[in-house]
Each structure stands twice: as structure tokens, then as C-alpha cells.
Design an enzyme around this catalytic site. Structure first.
Site, PDB file in Angstrom:
ATOM      1  N   ASP A   6      -7.461 -10.685 -49.770  1.00  0.00           N
ATOM      2  CA  ASP A   6      -8.877 -11.057 -49.830  1.00  0.00           C
ATOM      3  C   ASP A   6      -8.986 -12.307 -50.698  1.00  0.00           C
ATOM      4  O   ASP A   6      -8.051 -12.671 -51.408  1.00  0.00           O
ATOM      5  CB  ASP A   6      -9.690  -9.904 -50.446  1.00  0.00           C
ATOM      6  CG  ASP A   6     -11.165 -10.251 -50.584  1.00  0.00           C
ATOM      7  OD1 ASP A   6     -11.721 -10.852 -49.641  1.00  0.00           O
ATOM      8  OD2 ASP A   6     -11.761  -9.953 -51.630  1.00  0.00           O
ATOM      9  N   SER A   7     -10.168 -12.911 -50.654  1.00  0.00           N
ATOM     10  CA  SER A   7     -10.434 -14.067 -51.500  1.00  0.00           C
ATOM     11  C   SER A   7     -10.458 -13.673 -52.985  1.00  0.00           C
ATOM     12  O   SER A   7     -10.378 -14.527 -53.848  1.00  0.00           O
ATOM     13  CB  SER A   7     -11.779 -14.669 -51.125  1.00  0.00           C
ATOM     14  OG  SER A   7     -12.784 -13.689 -51.257  1.00  0.00           O
ATOM     15  N   TYR A  38     -14.488 -17.766 -51.085  1.00  0.00           N
ATOM     16  CA  TYR A  38     -14.186 -18.467 -49.830  1.00  0.00           C
ATOM     17  C   TYR A  38     -15.479 -18.749 -49.045  1.00  0.00           C
ATOM     18  O   TYR A  38     -15.524 -19.642 -48.214  1.00  0.00           O
ATOM     19  CB  TYR A  38     -13.284 -17.610 -48.939  1.00  0.00           C
ATOM     20  CG  TYR A  38     -11.824 -17.535 -49.349  1.00  0.00           C
ATOM     21  CD1 TYR A  38     -11.353 -18.107 -50.527  1.00  0.00           C
ATOM     22  CD2 TYR A  38     -10.906 -16.874 -48.518  1.00  0.00           C
ATOM     23  CE1 TYR A  38     -10.009 -18.011 -50.877  1.00  0.00           C
ATOM     24  CE2 TYR A  38      -9.563 -16.784 -48.863  1.00  0.00           C
ATOM     25  CZ  TYR A  38      -9.112 -17.343 -50.041  1.00  0.00           C
ATOM     26  OH  TYR A  38      -7.786 -17.255 -50.373  1.00  0.00           O
ATOM     27  N   GLY A  39     -16.506 -17.930 -49.306  1.00  0.00           N
ATOM     28  CA  GLY A  39     -17.740 -17.995 -48.514  1.00  0.00           C
ATOM     29  C   GLY A  39     -18.336 -19.382 -48.363  1.00  0.00           C
ATOM     30  O   GLY A  39     -18.754 -19.770 -47.274  1.00  0.00           O
ATOM     31  N   CYS A  69     -10.864  -9.799 -46.111  1.00  0.00           N
ATOM     32  CA  CYS A  69     -11.977 -10.727 -46.347  1.00  0.00           C
ATOM     33  C   CYS A  69     -12.699 -11.037 -45.025  1.00  0.00           C
ATOM     34  O   CYS A  69     -12.064 -11.465 -44.052  1.00  0.00           O
ATOM     35  CB  CYS A  69     -11.389 -12.005 -46.929  1.00  0.00           C
ATOM     36  SG  CYS A  69     -12.568 -13.293 -47.251  1.00  0.00           S
ATOM     37  N   ASN A  70     -14.009 -10.837 -45.008  1.00  0.00           N
ATOM     38  CA  ASN A  70     -14.766 -11.140 -43.785  1.00  0.00           C
ATOM     39  C   ASN A  70     -14.745 -12.624 -43.471  1.00  0.00           C
ATOM     40  O   ASN A  70     -14.694 -13.016 -42.307  1.00  0.00           O
ATOM     41  CB  ASN A  70     -16.221 -10.699 -43.945  1.00  0.00           C
ATOM     42  CG  ASN A  70     -16.439  -9.279 -43.509  1.00  0.00           C
ATOM     43  OD1 ASN A  70     -16.869  -9.028 -42.401  1.00  0.00           O
ATOM     44  ND2 ASN A  70     -16.115  -8.338 -44.373  1.00  0.00           N
ATOM     45  N   GLU A 148     -19.910  -9.242 -58.743  1.00  0.00           N
ATOM     46  CA  GLU A 148     -18.822  -9.607 -59.669  1.00  0.00           C
ATOM     47  C   GLU A 148     -19.281  -9.584 -61.122  1.00  0.00           C
ATOM     48  O   GLU A 148     -18.478  -9.387 -62.017  1.00  0.00           O
ATOM     49  CB  GLU A 148     -18.247 -10.956 -59.286  1.00  0.00           C
ATOM     50  CG  GLU A 148     -17.721 -10.864 -57.876  1.00  0.00           C
ATOM     51  CD  GLU A 148     -16.572 -11.745 -57.556  1.00  0.00           C
ATOM     52  OE1 GLU A 148     -16.472 -12.806 -58.171  1.00  0.00           O
ATOM     53  OE2 GLU A 148     -15.786 -11.370 -56.670  1.00  0.00           O
ATOM     54  N   CYS A 180     -19.193  -8.290 -45.316  1.00  0.00           N
ATOM     55  CA  CYS A 180     -18.610  -8.909 -46.515  1.00  0.00           C
ATOM     56  C   CYS A 180     -17.967  -7.812 -47.355  1.00  0.00           C
ATOM     57  O   CYS A 180     -18.521  -6.710 -47.470  1.00  0.00           O
ATOM     58  CB  CYS A 180     -19.696  -9.613 -47.324  1.00  0.00           C
ATOM     59  SG  CYS A 180     -19.097 -10.297 -48.882  1.00  0.00           S
ATOM     60  N   THR A 181     -16.818  -8.142 -47.950  1.00  0.00           N
ATOM     61  CA  THR A 181     -16.084  -7.166 -48.773  1.00  0.00           C
ATOM     62  C   THR A 181     -16.925  -6.535 -49.874  1.00  0.00           C
ATOM     63  O   THR A 181     -16.720  -5.385 -50.234  1.00  0.00           O
ATOM     64  CB  THR A 181     -14.919  -7.882 -49.486  1.00  0.00           C
ATOM     65  OG1 THR A 181     -15.405  -9.113 -50.027  1.00  0.00           O
ATOM     66  CG2 THR A 181     -13.755  -8.118 -48.574  1.00  0.00           C
ATOM     67  N   HIS A 182     -17.850  -7.333 -50.444  1.00  0.00           N
ATOM     68  CA  HIS A 182     -18.564  -6.862 -51.631  1.00  0.00           C
ATOM     69  C   HIS A 182     -19.759  -5.956 -51.317  1.00  0.00           C
ATOM     70  O   HIS A 182     -20.225  -5.233 -52.195  1.00  0.00           O
ATOM     71  CB  HIS A 182     -19.088  -8.058 -52.430  1.00  0.00           C
ATOM     72  CG  HIS A 182     -18.010  -8.846 -53.112  1.00  0.00           C
ATOM     73  ND1 HIS A 182     -16.970  -9.424 -52.432  1.00  0.00           N
ATOM     74  CD2 HIS A 182     -17.833  -9.150 -54.418  1.00  0.00           C
ATOM     75  CE1 HIS A 182     -16.197 -10.057 -53.294  1.00  0.00           C
ATOM     76  NE2 HIS A 182     -16.696  -9.911 -54.500  1.00  0.00           N
TER      77      HIS A 182
END
Ligand code: DGL
Length: 261
Positions: A6-7, A38-39, A69-70, A148, A180-182
Site C-alpha cells: 500500500d502507499s 499516492y492519491g 491500495c485503491n 492518519e 480507499c484503504t482508509h
């Protein structure tokens, strides 16, 4: 070993789901904390990073690659498949498949980073099979930094989630893809703000399911994967804060190792 990247640390949501469904399988994770996010980056840059990381994972014992990572899944999957002759799993298609297979789904919201939404990949893939489905996409760039910072329950976070989701709520979507991962970390707030009638597709869960079924159907790949419960977590930059985030996501004590690519 299952190689996952992932990023940053958000991809640990995918690690958590993979560990739950495939207990005992060895895995190696790389979080690109030095170059995250990365977004907002261009597809060319994300492709370059993804290729570099996939190569590192393969050099370090991975036999399959999971793009947690999406953003990287949206823009770099093809480049990875062209370059590496191993199974590559990405987060977009399992969520899309769920929409395609469920004829009750008529109106879908997609939320993700700017790069994921700009790629238009979810729309393209869903429309190719079910052109009648209505699709509404929305980039939500503030959600990653809020997660984060650990602002998971703050009123500010709730207000921002509400503001992002409001246009989708007005469209009366029946399904929302967390692209999205988050976002799985904010799932409870997202569910409240979008309304409890809306079904949420959590791409960290759908990818873990799809890996499990793939391995069932492909014993030749499954047989190559070791099962000693060896879970290695690497990051390209390390601070105490990263360790805390990783533990909050995985809900177990973790050891992060620093590696420079
Ligand atoms: N991992 C990214 C994704 O899933 C979110 C964080 C970033 O922008 O790098 O799209």
C-alpha cells in the site's frame, strides 16, 4: 508468502482481513510511508512506485502480489500484470463483481482518493456489464489525513464525512463502495451519515474473500504459499506514530521494520 503493499499503513485493513480469512499463511507487507499519499499523485508516478515495490516483494519471497491500495489498483494493475508473471490481486474488481452479480443494486456511490475517482475505473468496469446502474463518484481527499491523525471520533471528522456524503445521500444510492484503504476505519460514521438502508461494500473485505476463493480454485498457487504464521511488516519510513497507527488498525502488537528501496 503473500506479498501485500500500500502507499502507507491504510493497507493494513487488507492485511487484517486476509489474516482473518487465511490464518497461518505467511505474509510480507510493504507500506510506502516515505512517499505516501499516492492519491494526489499522477498515474505515471504511482505506476513507477507500484512496479518498484512489487519487484521488491517478489525479491523478498512473495509468490503472489496483493495491491491493497485503491489508488495503485486503479492506475497500476495493468502495468504490474504486464511486467510480472505472478497472480496479481487488486481491490477494484472484487467490489465491482459484487455490484455486477447483484441485480438488486441499481444506484451506486463510490468514494475514494482523487486519483482513484479521476481514473473512472469503477464506473468503466460496472457500466461494461450493467450499463443501467446509476453511478455517482465522489473524491474525499480529507479522509485519509483525518484517519492518519487518529481523528476517528472527532466532531470535525463526522461533519466532513457528512459533507462528502451529502450529494450521494440526495441521489438515494442503495450501495456505497469504500474505494480507499482508509475508509473501512471510518465505516461506522460513514454508515450513520449515508443512512442505514445503504449497503456498504468494504473493498478490504471483498479482496480478502476473493483471494481465499482464488486459492481454493488454484491449488498450484496455494501449494507454493508457506504457512508458518510469519507476518513481516516493512515500511519505507518509520516513526513512533506509524507504529501506533499500525497497531490501531491490526489490533495486535506489531513490529515495523524500516527498509529503503
Ligand atoms: N492507499 C490509498 C488508497 O487506497 C489512500 C492513501 C493515499 O492517498 O496514498 O487509495
Amino acid at each position: 508468502m503473500i506479498g501485500i503493499f500500500d502507499s502507507g499503513l491504510g493497507g493494513l485493513t487488507v492485511v487484517r482481513e486476509v489474516m482473518a480469512r487465511l490464518p497461518g499463511y505467511d505474509l510480507i507487507y510493504f507500506g510506502d510511508t516515505a512517499r505516501t499519499p499516492y492519491g494526489p499523485k499522477s498515474p505515471e508516478t504511482v505506476i513507477q512506485y507500484a512496479v518498484q515495490i512489487a519487484k521488491w516483494l517478489l525479491d523478498n519471497g512473495a509468490q503472489v502480489i496483493v495491491v491493497a491500495c485503491n489508488t495503485a489498483s486503479s492506475v497500476a494493475t495493468e502495468a504490474l500484470r504486464q511486467r510480472f508473471g505472478v497472480p496479481i490481486f487488486e481491490v477494484v474488481s472484487p467490489a465491482v463483481r459484487l455490484v455486477i452479480q447483484n441485480s438488486h443494486i441499481r444506484s451506486v456511490g463510490i468514494i475514494g482518493t482523487r486519483a482513484t475517482i479521476n481514473s473512472g475505473i469503477y464506473e468503466k468496469m460496472i457500466k461494461a456489464e450493467r450499463p443501467e446502474v446509476k453511478i455517482y463518484s465522489r473524491e474525499c481527499p480529507l479522509l485519509v489525513p483525518l484517519v492518519e491523525e487518529g481523528w476517528l471520533k472527532k466532531p470535525e471528522t463526522k461533519r466532513i464525512v457528512k459533507k462528502y456524503l451529502y450529494p450521494l445521500k440526495l441521489k438515494q444510492i442503495d450501495t456505497l463502495i469504500l474505494g480507499c484503504t482508509h475508509y473501512p476505519i471510518l465505516k461506522d460514521i460513514i454508515q450513520i451519515k449515508i443512512g442505514k438502508r445503504v449497503r456498504i461494500i468494504d473493498s478490504s473485505q471483498t479482496i480478502a474473500e476473493s483471494i481465499k476463493y482464488f486459492l481454493k480454485d488454484h491449488p498450484e498457487t496455494e501449494g507454493m504459499l508457506s504457512r508458518n504464521s510469519d507476518h513481516r511488516l516493512y515500511v519505507s519510513d518509520i516513526t513512533g506514530h506509524f507504529k501506533q497507527i499500525a497497531q490501531d488498525i491490526l489490533r495486535i502488537p506489531v513490529k515495523l521494520e524500516h527498509v529503503r528501496l
